[in-house]
Scaffold this active site. Structure first.
Site, mmCIF file in Angstrom:
data_model
loop_
_atom_site.group_PDB
_atom_site.id
_atom_site.type_symbol
_atom_site.label_atom_id
_atom_site.label_comp_id
_atom_site.label_asym_id
_atom_site.label_seq_id
_atom_site.Cartn_x
_atom_site.Cartn_y
_atom_site.Cartn_z
ATOM 1 N N HIS A 98 30.666 -29.369 5.958
ATOM 2 C CA HIS A 98 29.241 -29.738 5.874
ATOM 3 C C HIS A 98 28.378 -28.568 6.361
ATOM 4 O O HIS A 98 27.426 -28.158 5.683
ATOM 5 C CB HIS A 98 28.956 -30.986 6.721
ATOM 6 C CG HIS A 98 27.500 -31.222 7.025
ATOM 7 N ND1 HIS A 98 26.609 -31.712 6.096
ATOM 8 C CD2 HIS A 98 26.773 -31.015 8.152
ATOM 9 C CE1 HIS A 98 25.412 -31.804 6.644
ATOM 10 N NE2 HIS A 98 25.467 -31.385 7.887
ATOM 11 N N ASP B 20 10.538 -7.844 -13.441
ATOM 12 C CA ASP B 20 11.812 -8.507 -13.135
ATOM 13 C C ASP B 20 12.274 -7.957 -11.787
ATOM 14 O O ASP B 20 11.594 -7.148 -11.165
ATOM 15 C CB ASP B 20 12.863 -8.198 -14.227
ATOM 16 C CG ASP B 20 13.972 -9.262 -14.262
ATOM 17 O OD1 ASP B 20 14.464 -9.635 -13.180
ATOM 18 O OD2 ASP B 20 14.314 -9.723 -15.368
ATOM 19 N N TRP C 247 31.981 -24.915 11.783
ATOM 20 C CA TRP C 247 31.500 -23.808 10.940
ATOM 21 C C TRP C 247 31.454 -22.514 11.743
ATOM 22 O O TRP C 247 31.402 -21.431 11.179
ATOM 23 C CB TRP C 247 30.137 -24.133 10.328
ATOM 24 C CG TRP C 247 28.951 -23.811 11.197
ATOM 25 C CD1 TRP C 247 28.451 -24.590 12.194
ATOM 26 C CD2 TRP C 247 28.139 -22.639 11.146
ATOM 27 N NE1 TRP C 247 27.374 -23.967 12.768
ATOM 28 C CE2 TRP C 247 27.163 -22.769 12.138
ATOM 29 C CE3 TRP C 247 28.138 -21.493 10.353
ATOM 30 C CZ2 TRP C 247 26.192 -21.797 12.375
ATOM 31 C CZ3 TRP C 247 27.170 -20.519 10.598
ATOM 32 C CH2 TRP C 247 26.201 -20.676 11.593
ATOM 33 N N SER D 195 27.743 -11.859 -2.039
ATOM 34 C CA SER D 195 26.614 -12.368 -2.809
ATOM 35 C C SER D 195 25.299 -12.185 -2.054
ATOM 36 O O SER D 195 24.311 -11.697 -2.611
ATOM 37 C CB SER D 195 26.845 -13.846 -3.112
ATOM 38 O OG SER D 195 25.655 -14.453 -3.532
ATOM 39 N N SER D 196 25.309 -12.541 -0.754
ATOM 40 C CA SER D 196 24.073 -12.424 0.030
ATOM 41 C C SER D 196 23.627 -10.976 0.147
ATOM 42 O O SER D 196 22.433 -10.680 0.058
ATOM 43 C CB SER D 196 24.278 -12.962 1.445
ATOM 44 O OG SER D 196 24.532 -14.324 1.401
ATOM 45 N N HIS E 67 23.028 -15.420 15.250
ATOM 46 C CA HIS E 67 21.641 -15.661 15.599
ATOM 47 C C HIS E 67 20.657 -15.092 14.598
ATOM 48 O O HIS E 67 19.761 -15.809 14.159
ATOM 49 C CB HIS E 67 21.284 -15.303 17.040
ATOM 50 C CG HIS E 67 20.044 -16.059 17.408
ATOM 51 N ND1 HIS E 67 20.069 -17.396 17.753
ATOM 52 C CD2 HIS E 67 18.748 -15.741 17.300
ATOM 53 C CE1 HIS E 67 18.843 -17.837 17.871
ATOM 54 N NE2 HIS E 67 18.016 -16.852 17.600
ATOM 55 N N GLU F 222 21.223 -14.835 11.626
ATOM 56 C CA GLU F 222 21.398 -15.776 10.508
ATOM 57 C C GLU F 222 20.415 -16.948 10.618
ATOM 58 O O GLU F 222 19.865 -17.412 9.624
ATOM 59 C CB GLU F 222 22.844 -16.284 10.494
ATOM 60 C CG GLU F 222 23.117 -17.460 9.578
ATOM 61 C CD GLU F 222 23.047 -17.114 8.104
ATOM 62 O OE1 GLU F 222 23.101 -15.904 7.785
ATOM 63 O OE2 GLU F 222 22.920 -18.035 7.282
ATOM 64 N N TYR G 117 17.493 -16.846 11.782
ATOM 65 C CA TYR G 117 16.173 -16.390 11.318
ATOM 66 C C TYR G 117 16.180 -16.074 9.842
ATOM 67 O O TYR G 117 15.141 -16.166 9.174
ATOM 68 C CB TYR G 117 15.689 -15.219 12.179
ATOM 69 C CG TYR G 117 15.396 -15.729 13.562
ATOM 70 C CD1 TYR G 117 14.245 -16.459 13.785
ATOM 71 C CD2 TYR G 117 16.306 -15.586 14.594
ATOM 72 C CE1 TYR G 117 13.988 -17.021 15.020
ATOM 73 C CE2 TYR G 117 16.065 -16.134 15.834
ATOM 74 C CZ TYR G 117 14.910 -16.852 16.050
ATOM 75 O OH TYR G 117 14.672 -17.414 17.261
ATOM 76 N N SER H 144 3.000 -20.092 4.906
ATOM 77 C CA SER H 144 1.826 -19.227 4.935
ATOM 78 C C SER H 144 1.191 -19.069 3.559
ATOM 79 O O SER H 144 0.043 -18.630 3.450
ATOM 80 C CB SER H 144 2.206 -17.840 5.476
ATOM 81 O OG SER H 144 2.815 -17.958 6.736
ATOM 82 N N HIS I 299 22.829 -16.531 23.973
ATOM 83 C CA HIS I 299 22.333 -17.827 24.457
ATOM 84 C C HIS I 299 23.123 -18.988 23.842
ATOM 85 O O HIS I 299 22.966 -20.121 24.261
ATOM 86 C CB HIS I 299 20.817 -17.989 24.244
ATOM 87 C CG HIS I 299 20.374 -18.080 22.832
ATOM 88 N ND1 HIS I 299 19.202 -17.525 22.391
ATOM 89 C CD2 HIS I 299 20.912 -18.663 21.745
ATOM 90 C CE1 HIS I 299 19.060 -17.764 21.100
ATOM 91 N NE2 HIS I 299 20.085 -18.454 20.684
ATOM 92 N N HIS I 300 23.954 -18.686 22.837
ATOM 93 C CA HIS I 300 24.866 -19.709 22.314
ATOM 94 C C HIS I 300 26.110 -19.820 23.173
ATOM 95 O O HIS I 300 26.983 -20.628 22.896
ATOM 96 C CB HIS I 300 25.283 -19.367 20.882
ATOM 97 C CG HIS I 300 24.140 -19.301 19.913
ATOM 98 N ND1 HIS I 300 23.721 -20.379 19.180
ATOM 99 C CD2 HIS I 300 23.309 -18.291 19.580
ATOM 100 C CE1 HIS I 300 22.691 -20.027 18.424
ATOM 101 N NE2 HIS I 300 22.417 -18.765 18.654
ATOM 102 N N THR J 47 6.726 -16.758 17.633
ATOM 103 C CA THR J 47 6.831 -17.994 16.852
ATOM 104 C C THR J 47 5.600 -18.859 17.092
ATOM 105 O O THR J 47 5.050 -19.456 16.159
ATOM 106 C CB THR J 47 8.107 -18.763 17.229
ATOM 107 O OG1 THR J 47 9.190 -17.840 17.283
ATOM 108 C CG2 THR J 47 8.423 -19.836 16.219
ATOM 109 N N LYS K 25 2.645 -17.775 15.087
ATOM 110 C CA LYS K 25 2.667 -18.253 13.699
ATOM 111 C C LYS K 25 2.087 -19.672 13.596
ATOM 112 O O LYS K 25 1.242 -19.936 12.743
ATOM 113 C CB LYS K 25 4.106 -18.255 13.177
ATOM 114 C CG LYS K 25 4.584 -16.852 12.893
ATOM 115 C CD LYS K 25 5.898 -16.884 12.176
ATOM 116 C CE LYS K 25 6.158 -15.566 11.489
ATOM 117 N NZ LYS K 25 5.262 -15.308 10.361
ATOM 118 N N ARG L 119 28.948 -33.110 20.857
ATOM 119 C CA ARG L 119 28.947 -33.016 19.403
ATOM 120 C C ARG L 119 30.381 -32.896 18.899
ATOM 121 O O ARG L 119 31.302 -32.724 19.680
ATOM 122 C CB ARG L 119 28.109 -31.825 18.952
ATOM 123 C CG ARG L 119 28.602 -30.492 19.445
ATOM 124 C CD ARG L 119 27.607 -29.390 19.182
ATOM 125 N NE ARG L 119 27.645 -28.964 17.790
ATOM 126 C CZ ARG L 119 27.408 -27.695 17.397
ATOM 127 N NH1 ARG L 119 27.125 -26.767 18.292
ATOM 128 N NH2 ARG L 119 27.447 -27.366 16.132
#
Lengths: 537, 387
Positions: A87, A116, A152, A180-181, A264, A266, A268, A279, A313-314, A339, A342, A461
């Site tokens: 998931h 293009d 994951w 791909s990314s 991390h 990722e 963002y 925006s 921080h993870h 943040t 924004k 979790r």
């Protein structure tokens, strides 16, 4: 943003050529397989992301059905772990990231006045390897022993010594997703650097283009790190290396440092394009230029830079030195400043505007409120001493679903509703879309808000069964989950109707307050647009 | 547009009601801890709770102000109310203000957080030390200055998990042998793992520390009140991650001293008993019934109660070569020492010679593995000592 729209000569030339090009559109399946057209590829990406969203969502339904009440009812713990793992992988790499890439494909050329993407053949390739990556990942679920079951985040040594043989397929599919990314990101960067229309200077670029440019740099910086991490997992498991095994001189915590150095930024990667979308939408429906355009650009860049120095921080509970814990706590808290800027800018854009509340605006407003709730719980999570209590509980699950579902996913829905009439030339079914919005908004909060409570009360979790004091809330959470899942079928319905060209034709501007190059070309956007670049003053 | 206005107002009301409603449901139940963090049982956990409430209040305050301005704007500055759009799009003073003010709020948050963090990480001058070792899926406690060590396993019956029996009050949060610590003393935990990463968590102590294989982490607590404190493994550690609770009993120092002395003598007697057993032979019935008990406690999580394992993850014992070939040495050896590079643990330090003899006998005679062989404690001892 508003400056970008002072167009001297809208692209009449391109419009004149449209008929000429239209009858060159190939037909049938091969159109989609061989296409190098940014609009076709954007459509492919968006449909692929939506199919993955429903697939990953179906897995979430399995998770919520098992957690509906205490005890094991539907699946065994090993399969439950496969569900949480796949998931997560599907939603991150299969739904959110391809959806943003699809939007970039559709919109970046139209927003900067380019015909293009810069590298159209690579663009085709970067999409068409994705179905293979996810087929491999999904096929692994049907192998003996099942698919990946280590979360994951695939922490070693659970993903190395203690995992099943399907780990090899997991590693291979993540490699393909990464390739791909990276190709998608290279394409975005080259396009934005080289193909802007005359007069489209850096500080006139729409914010969606800016946020995607910064996102693309993040992707190129961190996807190779992920590739390195999965490769080390592969060699540790199958080729006798000991990167993450203390018995051979390695360190399992090093895995987490490498993973989160990718992980991390990722986060963002999955939210900066959302900031760009909001925006674009808020000024349109507030009929007022975006407040603090320059500070939005600088805030995006600061968030991107800061995202490289907060990864640990993870990992507060892994046993870091106090000095390191303090550094990562303070650095993480610092991210809330740009943040916050924004969010304040969006609110200031609305202030003294002339607002209307069409569907894209409703999703954008829901985004601002609910993403901010996720941001504030993120600020709480940054505080190391209390993070010891929050870490690996449902409080964290609530936090990242608020920023990813009501954040990233809501922004994608807002974007789709905002630009869909431009893509199809017709207004979508507004009544159904309203049903989609309200059902989603109510159910998503029923789904994720009580997770804060069970998390604080101590529910870890990634568990298939739980103590009795969590039973009441879990039932409500599951009901919210099923309702949110069903609500997305309304979205599917709206999309199918839109693709079948039902609905009222729309003008080229579509929305009264919409400004920008993409609103200057006809609706639906012709197959080839801006073959002669417009001039932006 | 009037209709949309009403919709937005309804949405806000619905959201507020939802939040208030869920809060009320939670508050309505007797257990206050089903809604919020617990204050806990130590000075540190109290500090952590206060920090949590401080951060929470600040966040709610920020949310109220930001959303308040947003909702006022949504109400006042609507096209349907005839609002004409202004055209301002920057204001340096405002922008500096809303960069600097959040920064100051952050400093206000960071100072108490740093203080508590430093206190939490100070593991010096402990009164006693306990080595906590996680393994799939149990905890092992070893009192470093005393001759006491034991495993602590989930005590909830499988039938409760499978919904055949009613679930007890402490469903999934009960163990066969809890950790016992004295109140009023600083207890230092050394935390490590034998296999994957686990995380030892007791919410009431505000202690959560990862158990990393090959490395040792430190944590500490000082519990004020005697009581039973429950927690769980907090890091995904494989199939039975959700079935690996932590239970700690805090006793008055005198009670603790009595308990630990008693444990020392029980464990000494058990070692003596073990030597005596080497000279004796156990009957098949005795071996099989003890073997089934041990199998269900120690082996069934992976190899499954029916001995069939999980194909592709955990191998079957039913009909396996290892459990049916004539020479039992390899079978005894793998139970004693485990198998490196796999999830098979070394049970030599967890089970007694008698228990290993019983479980090997059981595995060689249950589910149609009818070897008819009986393994005695002295056979296990022979393999263990390399004879």
């Amino acid at each position: 943003m508003s400056k970008a729209t002072d167009i001297v000569s809208p692209d009449h030339a391109a419009a004149d050529h449209d008929d000429h090009h239209d009858h060159h559109i190939p037909k049938g399946l091969m159109r989609w397989v061989l296409t190098t057209n940014h609009k076709d590829i954007g459509t492919l990406y968006l449909w692929f992301a939506f199919i993955m969203f429903l697939t990953g969502g179906a897995m979430a339904m399995v998770i919520r059905a098992e957690l509906f009440q205490p005890g094991l009812q539907i699946v065994d713990p090993n399969f439950f772990n496969q569900m949480t793992t796949v998931h997560g992988l599907i939603m991150v790499f299969g739904a959110v990231m391809p959806a943003f890439t699809g939007l970039a494909n559709w919109l970046v050329p139209m927003m900067i006045g380019a015909p293009d993407m810069a590298l159209p053949r690579m663009n085709n390739w970067s999409f068409w390897i994705l179905p293979f990556a996810f087929s491999i990942l999904l096929a692994s679920l049907f192998l003996e022993g099942g698919g990946p079951a280590f979360g994951w985040t695939f922490y070693a040594p659970l993903s190395t010594t203690y995992s099943g043989d399907s780990t090899a397929l997991f590693v291979f599919s993540v490699h393909i997703m990464g390739i791909s990314s990276i190709m998608g990101a290279i394409n975005v960067i080259v396009t934005i650097f080289n193909m802007r229309a005359p007069g489209m200077t850096w500080m006139k670029m729409p914010l969606f283009v800016w946020t995607w440019l910064i996102t693309a740099f993040l992707l190129i910086a961190v996807m190779p790190v992920l590739a390195g991490a999965v490769t080390m997992v592969l060699t540790d498991k199958f080729f006798g290396t000991s990167f993450f095994d203390a018995a051979g001189g390695g360190d399992p915590v090093m895995f987490q440092h490498i993973f989160w150095f990718f992980g991390h930024p990722e986060v963002y990667i999955m939210i900066l394009p959302a900031f760009g979308i909001i925006s674009q939408i808020v000024p349109t429906f507030a009929r007022k230029p975006l407040f603090g355009y320059a500070s939005m650009v600088y805030a995006t860049a600061s968030i991107a830079l800061l995202s490289f120095i907060v990864w640990a921080h993870h990992m507060f509970t892994t046993g870091m030195p106090v000095a390191a814990e303090m550094f990562f706590m303070f650095a993480t808290m610092l991210i809330s400043v740009p943040t916050g800027v924004k969010v304040f800018n969006w609110v200031a854009t609305m202030w003294r505007g002339s607002m209307t509340f069409e569907i894209p605006m409703m999703f954008a407003l829901a985004f601002i409120v609910l993403f901010t709730i996720g941001g504030l719980s993120g600020l709480m999570l940054a505080i190391t001493p209390v993070d010891f209590q929050y870490h690996d509980t449902y409080f964290v699950v609530a936090h990242f679903h608020y920023v990813l579902v009501t954040g990233a996913v809501f922004s994608i829905m807002a974007a789709v509703y905002y630009w869909l009439p431009k893509w199809t030339g017709r207004m979508f079914d507004i009544t159904l879309a309203k049903w989609h919005f309200w059902c989603s908004l109510i159910s998503v909060n029923l789904l994720f808000f009580p997770m804060h409570f069970v998390g604080l009360a101590g529910m870890p979790r990634r568990i298939p069964d739980y103590a009795l004091q969590f039973a009441d809330f879990n039932k409500w959470i599951s009901i919210g989950g099923f309702a949110f899942g069903l609500s997305q079928l309304i979205f599917l319905w709206v999309m199918i109707k839109a693709c079948r060209k039902q609905g009222e034709p729309v003008s080229s501007q579509v929305w009264e307050g919409a400004e920008g190059l993409e609103w200057e070309i006809p609706s639906p956007a012709p197959y080839h647009s801006f073959e002669t670049p417009p001039v932006v003053k | 547009m009037k209709q949309l206005e009403r919709c937005v107002l309804k949405a806000c009301t619905a959201l507020v009601l939802l939040v208030v409603g869920t809060t009320a449901i939670a508050a309505g139940s007797n257990d206050v801890s089903s809604l919020n963090l617990r204050r806990g049982a130590t000075e540190i956990s109290g500090q952590v709770y206060d920090l949590h409430m401080l951060m929470f209040s600040i966040c709610v305050g920020i949310a109220v102000v930001v959303f308040g301005v947003m909702f006022v704007s949504m109400y006042l500055h609507r096209k349907s109310r005839g609002a004409k759009p202004a055209n301002f799009h920057e204001n340096v003073k405002v922008e500096i203000a809303w960069t600097v003010i959040p920064f100051l709020i952050l400093i206000f948050m960071a100072v108490p957080a740093a203080k508590t963090l430093i206190a939490m990480e100070d593991t010096t001058e402990a009164d006693l030390t306990v080595l906590v070792t996680g393994s799939q899926w149990k905890w092992h406690y070893k009192y470093m200055d005393r001759e006491v060590e034991y495993y602590s396993l989930l005590a909830t019956q499988r039938e409760q998990i499978n919904n055949r029996y009613n679930k007890g009050e402490n469903y999934l949060l009960e163990v066969d042998r809890p950790l016992v610590i004295p109140t009023g003393q600083k207890v230092r935990f050394l935390i490590t793992s034998d296999d994957v990463i686990h995380s030892w968590w007791v919410p009431d102590f505000a202690v959560k520390k990862d158990a990393n294989p090959g490395f040792i982490n430190e944590a500490w607590t000082k519990v004020d009140e005697p009581g039973i404190y429950r927690g769980q493994c907090a890091e995904l550690c494989g199939k039975d991650h959700g079935f690996m609770p932590v239970v700690v009993i805090a006793k008055e120092p005198a009670d603790y001293e009595a308990w630990v002395s008693e444990q020392e003598s029980i464990q000494r007697q058990a070692r003596e008993e073990e030597q005596r057993l080497l000279a004796m032979s156990m009957s098949k019935e005795e071996l099989m019934s003890e073997g089934e008990r041990v199998y269900n406690a120690a082996c069934a999580a992976c190899h499954m109660p029916n001995g069939e394992g999980l194909p592709g993850v955990f191998p079957a014992l039913k009909g396996s070569v290892l459990a049916t070939q004539n020479d039992p040495t390899a079978h005894i050896e793998i139970v004693l020492n485990g198998k490196t590079g796999t999830a098979m643990q070394a049970f030599g330090k967890m089970l007694s010679l008698k228990e290993i003899a019983a479980v090997v006998t059981y595995e060689r005679n249950a589910w149609g593995n009818n070897t008819g062989q009986l393994i005695q404690p002295k056979d296990v001892n022979a393999v263990a000592t390399g004879q």
